[in-house]
Scaffold this motif. Structure first.
Motif, PDB file in Angstrom:
ATOM      1  N   GLY A 115     -18.145   3.260 -14.441  1.00 53.91           N
ATOM      2  CA  GLY A 115     -16.706   3.096 -14.558  1.00 53.91           C
ATOM      3  C   GLY A 115     -16.173   1.873 -13.842  1.00 53.91           C
ATOM      4  N   LYS A 116     -14.869   1.768 -13.877  1.00 56.15           N
ATOM      5  CA  LYS A 116     -14.179   0.636 -13.262  1.00 56.15           C
ATOM      6  C   LYS A 116     -14.207   0.770 -11.739  1.00 56.15           C
ATOM      7  CE  LYS A 116      -9.525  -0.061 -13.451  1.00 56.15           C
ATOM      8  NZ  LYS A 116      -8.223  -0.235 -14.081  1.00 56.15           N
ATOM      9  N   LYS A 117     -14.386  -0.346 -11.063  1.00 59.24           N
ATOM     10  CA  LYS A 117     -14.382  -0.319  -9.602  1.00 59.24           C
ATOM     11  C   LYS A 117     -12.971  -0.027  -9.098  1.00 59.24           C
ATOM     12  CE  LYS A 117     -18.292  -3.351  -8.894  1.00 59.24           C
ATOM     13  NZ  LYS A 117     -18.798  -4.537  -8.232  1.00 59.24           N
ATOM     14  N   THR A 118     -12.894   0.649  -7.958  1.00 64.35           N
ATOM     15  CA  THR A 118     -11.609   1.004  -7.376  1.00 64.35           C
ATOM     16  C   THR A 118     -11.176  -0.052  -6.353  1.00 64.35           C
ATOM     17  OG1 THR A 118     -10.389   2.782  -6.299  1.00 64.35           O
ATOM     18  CG2 THR A 118     -12.636   2.446  -5.572  1.00 64.35           C
ATOM     19  N   LYS A 119      -9.882  -0.271  -6.264  1.00 68.97           N
ATOM     20  CA  LYS A 119      -9.351  -1.276  -5.337  1.00 68.97           C
ATOM     21  C   LYS A 119      -9.400  -0.768  -3.900  1.00 68.97           C
ATOM     22  CE  LYS A 119      -5.958  -3.180  -8.568  1.00 68.97           C
ATOM     23  NZ  LYS A 119      -4.510  -3.355  -8.812  1.00 68.97           N
ATOM     24  N   VAL A 120      -9.694  -1.678  -2.990  1.00 72.03           N
ATOM     25  CA  VAL A 120      -9.648  -1.384  -1.561  1.00 72.03           C
ATOM     26  C   VAL A 120      -8.446  -2.137  -1.002  1.00 72.03           C
ATOM     27  CG1 VAL A 120     -10.849  -1.538   0.646  1.00 72.03           C
ATOM     28  CG2 VAL A 120     -12.155  -1.128  -1.461  1.00 72.03           C
ATOM     29  N   PHE A 121      -7.527  -1.413  -0.369  1.00 71.15           N
ATOM     30  CA  PHE A 121      -6.290  -1.994   0.144  1.00 71.15           C
ATOM     31  C   PHE A 121      -6.350  -2.169   1.656  1.00 71.15           C
ATOM     32  CE2 PHE A 121      -5.187   0.309  -3.701  1.00 71.15           C
ATOM     33  CZ  PHE A 121      -4.419  -0.604  -4.395  1.00 71.15           C
ATOM     34  N   ASP A 122      -5.699  -3.209   2.141  1.00 71.50           N
ATOM     35  CA  ASP A 122      -5.574  -3.444   3.578  1.00 71.50           C
ATOM     36  C   ASP A 122      -4.258  -2.843   4.041  1.00 71.50           C
ATOM     37  OD1 ASP A 122      -5.718  -4.372   6.179  1.00 71.50           O
ATOM     38  OD2 ASP A 122      -4.984  -6.369   5.668  1.00 71.50           O
ATOM     39  N   LEU A 123      -4.337  -1.839   4.903  1.00 69.76           N
ATOM     40  CA  LEU A 123      -3.134  -1.169   5.414  1.00 69.76           C
ATOM     41  C   LEU A 123      -2.936  -1.448   6.899  1.00 69.76           C
ATOM     42  CD1 LEU A 123      -3.338   2.346   3.727  1.00 69.76           C
ATOM     43  CD2 LEU A 123      -2.072   0.350   2.987  1.00 69.76           C
ATOM     44  N   SER A 124      -3.299  -2.628   7.351  1.00 67.36           N
ATOM     45  CA  SER A 124      -3.200  -2.919   8.782  1.00 67.36           C
ATOM     46  C   SER A 124      -1.785  -3.267   9.232  1.00 67.36           C
ATOM     47  CB  SER A 124      -4.158  -4.057   9.156  1.00 67.36           C
ATOM     48  OG  SER A 124      -3.850  -5.208   8.412  1.00 67.36           O
ATOM     49  N   THR A 125      -0.884  -3.579   8.289  1.00 72.64           N
ATOM     50  CA  THR A 125       0.489  -3.910   8.642  1.00 72.64           C
ATOM     51  C   THR A 125       1.377  -2.683   8.420  1.00 72.64           C
ATOM     52  OG1 THR A 125       0.132  -6.170   7.902  1.00 72.64           O
ATOM     53  CG2 THR A 125       2.418  -5.473   8.155  1.00 72.64           C
ATOM     54  N   PRO A 126       2.149  -2.264   9.428  1.00 73.61           N
ATOM     55  CA  PRO A 126       3.048  -1.111   9.243  1.00 73.61           C
ATOM     56  C   PRO A 126       4.106  -1.404   8.171  1.00 73.61           C
ATOM     57  CG  PRO A 126       2.863  -1.679  11.575  1.00 73.61           C
ATOM     58  CD  PRO A 126       2.205  -2.776  10.798  1.00 73.61           C
ATOM     59  N   VAL A 127       4.385  -0.408   7.347  1.00 74.33           N
ATOM     60  CA  VAL A 127       5.379  -0.532   6.279  1.00 74.33           C
ATOM     61  C   VAL A 127       6.361   0.621   6.424  1.00 74.33           C
ATOM     62  CG1 VAL A 127       5.749  -0.461   3.789  1.00 74.33           C
ATOM     63  CG2 VAL A 127       3.743  -1.626   4.702  1.00 74.33           C
ATOM     64  N   THR A 128       7.654   0.305   6.413  1.00 76.85           N
ATOM     65  CA  THR A 128       8.690   1.326   6.459  1.00 76.85           C
ATOM     66  C   THR A 128       9.546   1.190   5.211  1.00 76.85           C
ATOM     67  OG1 THR A 128       8.764   1.206   8.867  1.00 76.85           O
ATOM     68  CG2 THR A 128      10.651   2.233   7.770  1.00 76.85           C
ATOM     69  N   LEU A 129       9.703   2.284   4.480  1.00 75.85           N
ATOM     70  CA  LEU A 129      10.534   2.283   3.284  1.00 75.85           C
ATOM     71  C   LEU A 129      11.842   2.990   3.596  1.00 75.85           C
ATOM     72  CD1 LEU A 129       7.871   3.273   0.629  1.00 75.85           C
ATOM     73  CD2 LEU A 129       8.685   0.998   1.189  1.00 75.85           C
ATOM     74  N   ASP A 130      12.940   2.319   3.358  1.00 71.11           N
ATOM     75  CA  ASP A 130      14.263   2.895   3.595  1.00 71.11           C
ATOM     76  C   ASP A 130      14.873   3.235   2.241  1.00 71.11           C
ATOM     77  OD1 ASP A 130      16.819   3.591   4.288  1.00 71.11           O
ATOM     78  OD2 ASP A 130      17.179   1.835   5.555  1.00 71.11           O
ATOM     79  N   PHE A 131      14.601   4.445   1.757  1.00 67.22           N
ATOM     80  CA  PHE A 131      15.078   4.831   0.447  1.00 67.22           C
ATOM     81  C   PHE A 131      16.593   4.973   0.396  1.00 67.22           C
ATOM     82  CE2 PHE A 131      10.643   6.284   0.182  1.00 67.22           C
ATOM     83  CZ  PHE A 131      10.280   5.630  -0.982  1.00 67.22           C
ATOM     84  N   VAL A 132      17.213   5.351   1.505  1.00 69.11           N
ATOM     85  CA  VAL A 132      18.667   5.486   1.532  1.00 69.11           C
ATOM     86  C   VAL A 132      19.305   4.129   1.266  1.00 69.11           C
ATOM     87  CG1 VAL A 132      20.660   6.053   2.961  1.00 69.11           C
ATOM     88  CG2 VAL A 132      18.602   7.465   3.075  1.00 69.11           C
ATOM     89  N   LYS A 133      18.828   3.101   1.938  1.00 69.12           N
ATOM     90  CA  LYS A 133      19.360   1.757   1.732  1.00 69.12           C
ATOM     91  C   LYS A 133      19.044   1.273   0.321  1.00 69.12           C
ATOM     92  CE  LYS A 133      19.211  -2.948   3.499  1.00 69.12           C
ATOM     93  NZ  LYS A 133      18.547  -3.883   4.380  1.00 69.12           N
ATOM     94  N   LEU A 134      17.825   1.524  -0.135  1.00 72.30           N
ATOM     95  CA  LEU A 134      17.411   1.088  -1.459  1.00 72.30           C
ATOM     96  C   LEU A 134      18.293   1.698  -2.537  1.00 72.30           C
ATOM     97  CD1 LEU A 134      15.293  -0.377  -3.243  1.00 72.30           C
ATOM     98  CD2 LEU A 134      14.006   1.751  -3.231  1.00 72.30           C
ATOM     99  N   VAL A 135      18.531   2.988  -2.443  1.00 75.00           N
ATOM    100  CA  VAL A 135      19.339   3.678  -3.443  1.00 75.00           C
ATOM    101  C   VAL A 135      20.795   3.234  -3.367  1.00 75.00           C
ATOM    102  CG1 VAL A 135      20.222   5.939  -4.161  1.00 75.00           C
ATOM    103  CG2 VAL A 135      17.803   5.651  -3.603  1.00 75.00           C
ATOM    104  N   SER A 136      21.323   3.015  -2.161  1.00 74.82           N
ATOM    105  CA  SER A 136      22.730   2.628  -2.036  1.00 74.82           C
ATOM    106  C   SER A 136      22.977   1.216  -2.566  1.00 74.82           C
ATOM    107  CB  SER A 136      23.189   2.721  -0.580  1.00 74.82           C
ATOM    108  OG  SER A 136      22.529   1.752   0.212  1.00 74.82           O
ATOM    109  N   GLU A 137      21.943   0.376  -2.604  1.00 72.43           N
ATOM    110  CA  GLU A 137      22.102  -0.986  -3.101  1.00 72.43           C
ATOM    111  C   GLU A 137      21.804  -1.122  -4.590  1.00 72.43           C
ATOM    112  OE1 GLU A 137      19.587  -3.372  -0.624  1.00 72.43           O
ATOM    113  OE2 GLU A 137      20.934  -3.241   1.081  1.00 72.43           O
TER     114      GLU A 137
END
Length: 86
Positions: free
Chosen positions: A45-67
């Motif tokens: 099958g197809k090879k799977t992607k390996v992701f680098d998660l070394s940088t912290p990520v914060t998602l602000d859905f309240v801000k995203l939705v309000s904009e």
């Protein structure tokens, strides 16, 4: 930390499609990057992607939705055959 979507789903206790969708969203937004590809244990099958998660990520859905720009709601009448059946 380098992980695949499958490893993330197992670590967070969420389904694989949810984890894969999250990783795709973060990759498309430029918040994470693919650092390689890994073959499945069967080697098929197809090879799977390996992701680098070394940088912290914060998602602000309240801000995203309000904009967000409101999406117009389109209402259409049901065809006459459907109205008569109801």
């Amino acid at each position: 930390m380098q992980v695949t979507s499958r490893e993330l789903s197992e670590a967070l206790g969420i389904s694989y499609p949810v984890a894969a969708g999250l990783m795709s969203l973060l990759e498309e937004a430029g918040l994470i990057r693919v650092v390689g590809k890994k073959a499945h244990f069967t080697g098929k099958g197809k090879k799977t992607k390996v992701f680098d998660l070394s940088t912290p990520v914060t998602l602000d859905f309240v801000k995203l939705v309000s904009e967000m720009t409101p999406v117009p709601v389109i209402q259409a009448e049901a065809p006459s055959e459907m109205r008569e059946a109801v």
